[in-house]
Write an enzyme that holds these catalytic residues in place. Structure first.
Site, PDB file in Angstrom:
ATOM      1  N   THR A   1      16.841  42.369  37.429  1.00  0.00           N
ATOM      2  CA  THR A   1      18.226  42.662  37.823  1.00  0.00           C
ATOM      3  C   THR A   1      19.224  41.940  36.928  1.00  0.00           C
ATOM      4  O   THR A   1      18.911  40.892  36.347  1.00  0.00           O
ATOM      5  CB  THR A   1      18.453  42.219  39.282  1.00  0.00           C
ATOM      6  OG1 THR A   1      19.834  42.302  39.625  1.00  0.00           O
ATOM      7  CG2 THR A   1      18.023  40.763  39.481  1.00  0.00           C
ATOM      8  N   ASP A   2      20.432  42.484  36.850  1.00  0.00           N
ATOM      9  CA  ASP A   2      21.497  41.812  36.105  1.00  0.00           C
ATOM     10  C   ASP A   2      21.997  40.569  36.838  1.00  0.00           C
ATOM     11  O   ASP A   2      22.684  39.714  36.255  1.00  0.00           O
ATOM     12  CB  ASP A   2      22.662  42.761  35.826  1.00  0.00           C
ATOM     13  CG  ASP A   2      23.289  43.362  37.071  1.00  0.00           C
ATOM     14  OD1 ASP A   2      22.800  43.096  38.196  1.00  0.00           O
ATOM     15  OD2 ASP A   2      24.261  44.122  36.942  1.00  0.00           O
ATOM     16  N   GLU A   3      21.646  40.415  38.108  1.00  0.00           N
ATOM     17  CA  GLU A   3      22.153  39.286  38.891  1.00  0.00           C
ATOM     18  C   GLU A   3      21.615  37.940  38.403  1.00  0.00           C
ATOM     19  O   GLU A   3      22.166  36.889  38.744  1.00  0.00           O
ATOM     20  CB  GLU A   3      21.846  39.493  40.372  1.00  0.00           C
ATOM     21  CG  GLU A   3      22.552  40.714  40.943  1.00  0.00           C
ATOM     22  CD  GLU A   3      22.453  40.804  42.456  1.00  0.00           C
ATOM     23  OE1 GLU A   3      22.518  39.750  43.115  1.00  0.00           O
ATOM     24  OE2 GLU A   3      22.316  41.928  42.976  1.00  0.00           O
TER      25      GLU A   3
ATOM     26  N   VAL B   1      33.725  45.862  54.405  1.00  0.00           N
ATOM     27  CA  VAL B   1      33.947  45.541  52.992  1.00  0.00           C
ATOM     28  C   VAL B   1      34.155  44.037  52.896  1.00  0.00           C
ATOM     29  O   VAL B   1      35.053  43.481  53.526  1.00  0.00           O
ATOM     30  CB  VAL B   1      35.170  46.294  52.427  1.00  0.00           C
ATOM     31  CG1 VAL B   1      35.432  45.873  50.987  1.00  0.00           C
ATOM     32  CG2 VAL B   1      34.957  47.802  52.522  1.00  0.00           C
TER      33      VAL B   1
ATOM     34  N   ARG C   1      30.825  37.326  51.711  1.00  0.00           N
ATOM     35  CA  ARG C   1      29.466  36.808  51.583  1.00  0.00           C
ATOM     36  C   ARG C   1      29.508  35.426  50.918  1.00  0.00           C
ATOM     37  O   ARG C   1      30.246  35.228  49.943  1.00  0.00           O
ATOM     38  CB  ARG C   1      28.654  37.781  50.735  1.00  0.00           C
ATOM     39  CG  ARG C   1      27.341  37.248  50.225  1.00  0.00           C
ATOM     40  CD  ARG C   1      26.780  38.144  49.142  1.00  0.00           C
ATOM     41  NE  ARG C   1      26.274  39.398  49.660  1.00  0.00           N
ATOM     42  CZ  ARG C   1      26.010  40.450  48.891  1.00  0.00           C
ATOM     43  NH1 ARG C   1      26.248  40.414  47.593  1.00  0.00           N
ATOM     44  NH2 ARG C   1      25.546  41.571  49.430  1.00  0.00           N
TER      45      ARG C   1
ATOM     46  N   ASN D   1      23.331  47.757  39.421  1.00  0.00           N
ATOM     47  CA  ASN D   1      23.116  48.296  40.769  1.00  0.00           C
ATOM     48  C   ASN D   1      22.688  49.755  40.729  1.00  0.00           C
ATOM     49  O   ASN D   1      23.411  50.608  40.204  1.00  0.00           O
ATOM     50  CB  ASN D   1      24.401  48.179  41.597  1.00  0.00           C
ATOM     51  CG  ASN D   1      24.683  46.757  42.036  1.00  0.00           C
ATOM     52  OD1 ASN D   1      24.466  45.815  41.276  1.00  0.00           O
ATOM     53  ND2 ASN D   1      25.173  46.598  43.243  1.00  0.00           N
TER      54      ASN D   1
ATOM     55  N   TYR E   1      18.130  35.265  46.131  1.00  0.00           N
ATOM     56  CA  TYR E   1      17.535  36.464  45.550  1.00  0.00           C
ATOM     57  C   TYR E   1      17.524  36.406  44.029  1.00  0.00           C
ATOM     58  O   TYR E   1      16.476  36.552  43.388  1.00  0.00           O
ATOM     59  CB  TYR E   1      18.282  37.716  46.013  1.00  0.00           C
ATOM     60  CG  TYR E   1      18.042  38.912  45.123  1.00  0.00           C
ATOM     61  CD1 TYR E   1      16.762  39.414  44.938  1.00  0.00           C
ATOM     62  CD2 TYR E   1      19.097  39.533  44.439  1.00  0.00           C
ATOM     63  CE1 TYR E   1      16.525  40.498  44.102  1.00  0.00           C
ATOM     64  CE2 TYR E   1      18.871  40.615  43.614  1.00  0.00           C
ATOM     65  CZ  TYR E   1      17.583  41.098  43.447  1.00  0.00           C
ATOM     66  OH  TYR E   1      17.352  42.155  42.617  1.00  0.00           O
TER      67      TYR E   1
ATOM     68  N   LYS F   1      14.361  36.132  41.290  1.00  0.00           N
ATOM     69  CA  LYS F   1      14.121  37.102  40.212  1.00  0.00           C
ATOM     70  C   LYS F   1      14.162  36.417  38.850  1.00  0.00           C
ATOM     71  O   LYS F   1      13.385  36.754  37.952  1.00  0.00           O
ATOM     72  CB  LYS F   1      15.141  38.232  40.267  1.00  0.00           C
ATOM     73  CG  LYS F   1      14.965  39.191  41.433  1.00  0.00           C
ATOM     74  CD  LYS F   1      13.626  39.922  41.397  1.00  0.00           C
ATOM     75  CE  LYS F   1      13.542  40.931  40.276  1.00  0.00           C
ATOM     76  NZ  LYS F   1      12.270  41.717  40.335  1.00  0.00           N
TER      77      LYS F   1
END
Length: 359
Positions: free
Chosen positions: A139-141, A221, A297, A194, A165, A169
């Site tokens: 993932t780019d995260e 949101v 978040r 994503n 998370y 990764k």
């Protein structure tokens, strides 16, 4: 025409999940003579129904099992003469990693470690065949968060994961890289933005928004909605992975992005407008009336963006779908497959939803 020597025998981990099942279906359609074995633990996000149309087909096998089970992995690699692993199996939802990080370390780090070890054992026993591949889908995260004027992530961007998370990764990425540089194992890492499309579990933003609109529920949101993500249609991602497996170089990393940077609030509004157009008899119309801002978040990354120049110039891949066209295709799929997503709205899912959104 593909020759027998060019045929591949793939083990796809996490092949009953969202991206994995789309990849399996893509691969079967594009390379019908290849052997595909799916290994999936069928946790909450793994759904055997995602592969129902492939059950019983030639050159396809489903195995329920855990990637941490090294003995099982080695048996599957031997029995099926696997030469390519496409490793999708992962805990992947940031909110769940905040609530319960343990599973993320076990699956994403310990599981990837067991898989690499099993593949290395069999690969060395076979004399280290050059055409073998271990594709590690990430993932780019792992790169952290960008400021508004920062350049997009490239393959040389330093890792700076900000959630359990993304940290898990990042750990598995480092293992895949180390196994190439230490043992020569033919690993390739991809870091994607994503994904969205069919078979996406309802907890993620796009399916959650579509389903809540159909049910007349609020559309949560986070924060001010200004967080930016790059959106990649899952079929475009599958085509990129095909290019990486066939033409990518072992030891390399390839970033895969959709060239579609969108603010979260703008994405939700676009989904609302498309649902107003495509879905009859909505409980609330216009759907934008359901938008509700909720507490942000913890540690919410502000912006992700991918520089996909390397995979374009070296492997000839570019995304084909615009976000508007891809979202339309995705909504049409969800409208046509109520029988797929309604059973997923279990009591466990409802309890999780309330924990995260306090709704």
């Amino acid at each position: 025409m593909t020759t027998d020597s060019e045929l591949r025998r793939l083990l796809v981990t996490g092949g009953a999940g969202f991206i994995g099942s789309n990849f399996v279906r893509y691969w079967r359609n594009t390379h019908p003579r290849d052997r595909v074995v799916v290994l999936d633990a069928l946790t909450y996000a793994g759904n055997r129904a995602n592969l129902a149309d492939l059950e019983g087909k030639d050159n396809f096998r489903f195995v329920e099992g855990d990637i941490r089970d090294r003995a099982l992995i080695e048996t599957l690699l031997q029995e099926n003469a696997i030469d390519t692993i496409a490793h999708f199996a992962a805990e992947s939802h940031v909110d769940r990693s905040i609530l319960s990080p343990d599973a993320f370390i076990q699956t994403n780090v310990v599981g990837s470690f067991a898989l690499l070890n099993a593949f290395r054992t069999i690969w060395e026993e076979r004399g280290k065949p050059q055409h073998n591949r271990f594709l590690h889908v990430s993932t780019d995260e792992v790169y952290g968060s960008l400021n508004p004027d920062d350049p997009p992530f490239s393959e040389t961007t330093p890792y700076a994961p900000n959630s359990p998370y993304s940290a898990s990764k990042a750990g598995s990425d480092h293992l895949a890289r180390a196994y190439h540089h230490t043992y020569g194992l033919p690993t390739i890492i991809t870091n994607c933005s994503n994904n969205y499309g069919p078979y996406h579990f309802p907890e993620k933003l796009i399916p959650l928004t579509c389903i809540n609109i159909l049910l007349g529920k609020v559309l949560p949101v986070y924060g001010d909605g200004q967080n930016i993500r790059d959106w990649l249609y899952v079929e475009d991602h599958c085509r990129a992975l095909d290019a990486v497996i066939h033409r990518g170089q072992p030891g390399e990393t390839y970033n895969i992005g959709g060239n579609n940077e969108v603010k979260n609030i703008d994405l939700v509004r676009l989904l609302c407008d498309l649902m107003d157009e495509l879905a009859p008899d909505l409980p609330t119309r216009p759907a934008q009336d359901l938008i509700t801002f909720v507490k942000d978040r913890p540690g919410h990354d502000r912006r992700y963006a991918i520089n996909a120049t390397k995979i374009k110039t070296e492997l000839g891949w570019t995304p084909q779908e615009t976000v508007e066209r891809g979202l339309r295709r995705t909504i049409e799929w969800y409208l046509a497959h109520l029988d797929w997503w309604k059973p997923l709205l279990s009591q466990d899912y409802q309890d999780y939803y309330r924990k995260v959104y306090r709704a």
